[in-house]
Motif scaffolding. Structure first.
Motif, PDB file in Angstrom:
ATOM      1  N   UNK A  78     -24.391  -2.960  -5.519  1.00  0.00           N
ATOM      2  CA  UNK A  78     -24.340  -1.514  -5.331  1.00  0.00           C
ATOM      3  C   UNK A  78     -22.908  -1.002  -5.299  1.00  0.00           C
ATOM      4  N   UNK A  79     -22.020  -1.743  -4.665  1.00  0.00           N
ATOM      5  CA  UNK A  79     -20.622  -1.308  -4.627  1.00  0.00           C
ATOM      6  C   UNK A  79     -19.986  -1.388  -6.015  1.00  0.00           C
ATOM      7  N   UNK A  80     -20.383  -2.361  -6.835  1.00  0.00           N
ATOM      8  CA  UNK A  80     -19.881  -2.409  -8.205  1.00  0.00           C
ATOM      9  C   UNK A  80     -20.363  -1.220  -9.018  1.00  0.00           C
ATOM     10  N   UNK A  81     -21.619  -0.838  -8.829  1.00  0.00           N
ATOM     11  CA  UNK A  81     -22.150   0.337  -9.537  1.00  0.00           C
ATOM     12  C   UNK A  81     -21.399   1.589  -9.113  1.00  0.00           C
ATOM     13  N   UNK A  82     -21.206   1.765  -7.816  1.00  0.00           N
ATOM     14  CA  UNK A  82     -20.496   2.948  -7.311  1.00  0.00           C
ATOM     15  C   UNK A  82     -19.059   2.955  -7.815  1.00  0.00           C
ATOM     16  N   UNK A  83     -18.389   1.819  -7.771  1.00  0.00           N
ATOM     17  CA  UNK A  83     -17.011   1.738  -8.247  1.00  0.00           C
ATOM     18  C   UNK A  83     -16.935   2.028  -9.744  1.00  0.00           C
ATOM     19  N   UNK A  84     -17.849   1.494 -10.518  1.00  0.00           N
ATOM     20  CA  UNK A  84     -17.859   1.743 -11.957  1.00  0.00           C
ATOM     21  C   UNK A  84     -18.103   3.202 -12.285  1.00  0.00           C
ATOM     22  N   UNK A  85     -19.048   3.836 -11.585  1.00  0.00           N
ATOM     23  CA  UNK A  85     -19.304   5.258 -11.812  1.00  0.00           C
ATOM     24  C   UNK A  85     -18.124   6.119 -11.394  1.00  0.00           C
ATOM     25  N   UNK A 102      -8.077   6.271 -23.021  1.00  0.00           N
ATOM     26  CA  UNK A 102      -9.236   6.208 -22.145  1.00  0.00           C
ATOM     27  C   UNK A 102     -10.292   5.212 -22.551  1.00  0.00           C
ATOM     28  N   UNK A 103     -10.140   4.579 -23.710  1.00  0.00           N
ATOM     29  CA  UNK A 103     -11.182   3.671 -24.179  1.00  0.00           C
ATOM     30  C   UNK A 103     -11.306   2.425 -23.300  1.00  0.00           C
ATOM     31  N   UNK A 104     -10.210   1.762 -23.021  1.00  0.00           N
ATOM     32  CA  UNK A 104     -10.261   0.535 -22.219  1.00  0.00           C
ATOM     33  C   UNK A 104     -10.724   0.809 -20.786  1.00  0.00           C
ATOM     34  N   UNK A 105     -10.171   1.811 -20.083  1.00  0.00           N
ATOM     35  CA  UNK A 105     -10.694   2.069 -18.733  1.00  0.00           C
ATOM     36  C   UNK A 105     -12.171   2.437 -18.727  1.00  0.00           C
ATOM     37  N   UNK A 106     -12.613   3.200 -19.708  1.00  0.00           N
ATOM     38  CA  UNK A 106     -14.025   3.587 -19.771  1.00  0.00           C
ATOM     39  C   UNK A 106     -14.900   2.358 -20.044  1.00  0.00           C
ATOM     40  N   UNK A 107     -14.474   1.500 -20.950  1.00  0.00           N
ATOM     41  CA  UNK A 107     -15.240   0.289 -21.260  1.00  0.00           C
ATOM     42  C   UNK A 107     -15.304  -0.636 -20.046  1.00  0.00           C
ATOM     43  N   UNK A 108     -14.185  -0.814 -19.345  1.00  0.00           N
ATOM     44  CA  UNK A 108     -14.191  -1.669 -18.158  1.00  0.00           C
ATOM     45  C   UNK A 108     -15.061  -1.076 -17.049  1.00  0.00           C
ATOM     46  N   UNK A 109     -15.026   0.246 -16.894  1.00  0.00           N
ATOM     47  CA  UNK A 109     -15.870   0.886 -15.880  1.00  0.00           C
ATOM     48  C   UNK A 109     -17.349   0.689 -16.200  1.00  0.00           C
ATOM     49  N   UNK A 110     -17.712   0.802 -17.460  1.00  0.00           N
ATOM     50  CA  UNK A 110     -19.102   0.574 -17.854  1.00  0.00           C
ATOM     51  C   UNK A 110     -19.512  -0.877 -17.620  1.00  0.00           C
ATOM     52  N   UNK A 111     -18.629  -1.806 -17.953  1.00  0.00           N
ATOM     53  CA  UNK A 111     -18.928  -3.221 -17.745  1.00  0.00           C
ATOM     54  C   UNK A 111     -19.117  -3.511 -16.263  1.00  0.00           C
ATOM     55  N   UNK A 112     -18.255  -2.957 -15.414  1.00  0.00           N
ATOM     56  CA  UNK A 112     -18.367  -3.178 -13.972  1.00  0.00           C
ATOM     57  C   UNK A 112     -19.680  -2.608 -13.446  1.00  0.00           C
ATOM     58  N   UNK A 113     -20.028  -1.377 -13.868  1.00  0.00           N
ATOM     59  CA  UNK A 113     -21.279  -0.768 -13.411  1.00  0.00           C
ATOM     60  C   UNK A 113     -22.493  -1.563 -13.901  1.00  0.00           C
ATOM     61  N   UNK A 160     -22.597  -4.774 -14.657  1.00  0.00           N
ATOM     62  CA  UNK A 160     -22.660  -6.033 -13.911  1.00  0.00           C
ATOM     63  C   UNK A 160     -23.217  -5.810 -12.510  1.00  0.00           C
ATOM     64  N   UNK A 161     -22.927  -4.660 -11.911  1.00  0.00           N
ATOM     65  CA  UNK A 161     -23.517  -4.327 -10.620  1.00  0.00           C
ATOM     66  C   UNK A 161     -25.023  -4.168 -10.708  1.00  0.00           C
ATOM     67  N   UNK A 162     -25.503  -3.511 -11.777  1.00  0.00           N
ATOM     68  CA  UNK A 162     -26.950  -3.360 -11.978  1.00  0.00           C
ATOM     69  C   UNK A 162     -27.589  -4.731 -12.183  1.00  0.00           C
ATOM     70  N   UNK A 163     -26.948  -5.585 -12.966  1.00  0.00           N
ATOM     71  CA  UNK A 163     -27.464  -6.944 -13.178  1.00  0.00           C
ATOM     72  C   UNK A 163     -27.525  -7.695 -11.847  1.00  0.00           C
ATOM     73  N   UNK A 164     -26.514  -7.550 -11.028  1.00  0.00           N
ATOM     74  CA  UNK A 164     -26.491  -8.210  -9.719  1.00  0.00           C
ATOM     75  C   UNK A 164     -27.657  -7.750  -8.856  1.00  0.00           C
ATOM     76  N   UNK A 165     -27.939  -6.460  -8.867  1.00  0.00           N
ATOM     77  CA  UNK A 165     -29.057  -5.931  -8.079  1.00  0.00           C
ATOM     78  C   UNK A 165     -30.393  -6.448  -8.612  1.00  0.00           C
ATOM     79  N   UNK A 166     -30.565  -6.436  -9.939  1.00  0.00           N
ATOM     80  CA  UNK A 166     -31.833  -6.865 -10.541  1.00  0.00           C
ATOM     81  C   UNK A 166     -32.076  -8.355 -10.305  1.00  0.00           C
ATOM     82  N   UNK A 167     -31.054  -9.170 -10.452  1.00  0.00           N
ATOM     83  CA  UNK A 167     -31.209 -10.618 -10.294  1.00  0.00           C
ATOM     84  C   UNK A 167     -31.589 -10.976  -8.867  1.00  0.00           C
ATOM     85  N   UNK A 168     -31.059 -10.258  -7.894  1.00  0.00           N
ATOM     86  CA  UNK A 168     -31.325 -10.601  -6.494  1.00  0.00           C
ATOM     87  C   UNK A 168     -32.483  -9.831  -5.897  1.00  0.00           C
TER      88      UNK A 168
END
Length: 172
Positions: A24-31, A51-62, A64-72
């Motif tokens: 959840x904190x990864x999703x919030x940080x990414x958003x 803005x391309x690299x920061x936007x891409x990294x933010x999406x990846x972080x968010x 990965x947070x969703x994946x973390x929530x779904x897996x657990x």
């Protein structure tokens, strides 16, 4: 004679638990990063924008947070334990001091001058390092000095970012 440790009691709330809070904190940080960099251009007429690299990294972080929530989701959540604020306070103070002193800040009647990386970086490292229980302040000061020199060399000179180094001493 060994003492048996009781297993942690599972919480009743499905959102509680170390892994889910991390996701959840990864999703919030990414958003938040997506929102903070929304005014940066992804593409310009010359090609890729700043803005391309920061936007891409933010999406990846968010994501990965969703994946973390779904897996657990089906696992029994492990307790996060207690978080004493006195242990986290030095880290938070270090982050805020860095933000206030790197470029300065005007509070109306009171203004924090622009101190640059030469003051903001070691100040934040020393305050954040005070959170460690086994801190040795002599080693922490040496670490802060070395890391400050590396950061100045990397961000100011190697990457050419317009971060102030020591405007009160050398003018930039």
């Amino acid at each position: 004679m060994s003492r048996e440790v009781a297993p942690p009691t599972p919480s009743l709330n499905p959102w509680l638990g170390r892994e889910r809070l991390a996701g959840l904190s990864l999703v919030v940080f990414g958003l938040f990063a997506l929102w903070a960099g929304s005014d940066l251009p992804s593409f310009t007429q010359d090609g890729i924008g700043s803005g391309l690299l920061p936007r891409a990294l933010a999406l990846i972080i968010a994501l990965l947070g969703v994946v973390q929530i779904v897996v657990t989701w089906k696992d029994t959540p492990e307790s996060t334990g207690s978080w004493p604020i006195r242990d986290m306070l030095p880290v938070l103070i270090g982050v805020f001091l860095f933000a206030l002193t790197i470029r300065g800040y005007d509070f109306g009647a009171f203004a924090v001058p622009v101190l640059g990386m030469s003051v903001a970086t070691p100040l934040s490292i020393i305050f954040a390092g005070a959170a460690a229980k086994d801190v040795r302040f002599g080693e922490l000061i040496v670490f802060a000095a070395i890391l400050t020199a590396i950061c100045i060399g990397l961000f100011r000179y190697a990457l050419g970012l317009s971060l102030p180094v020591a405007p009160w001493l050398i003018g930039y």
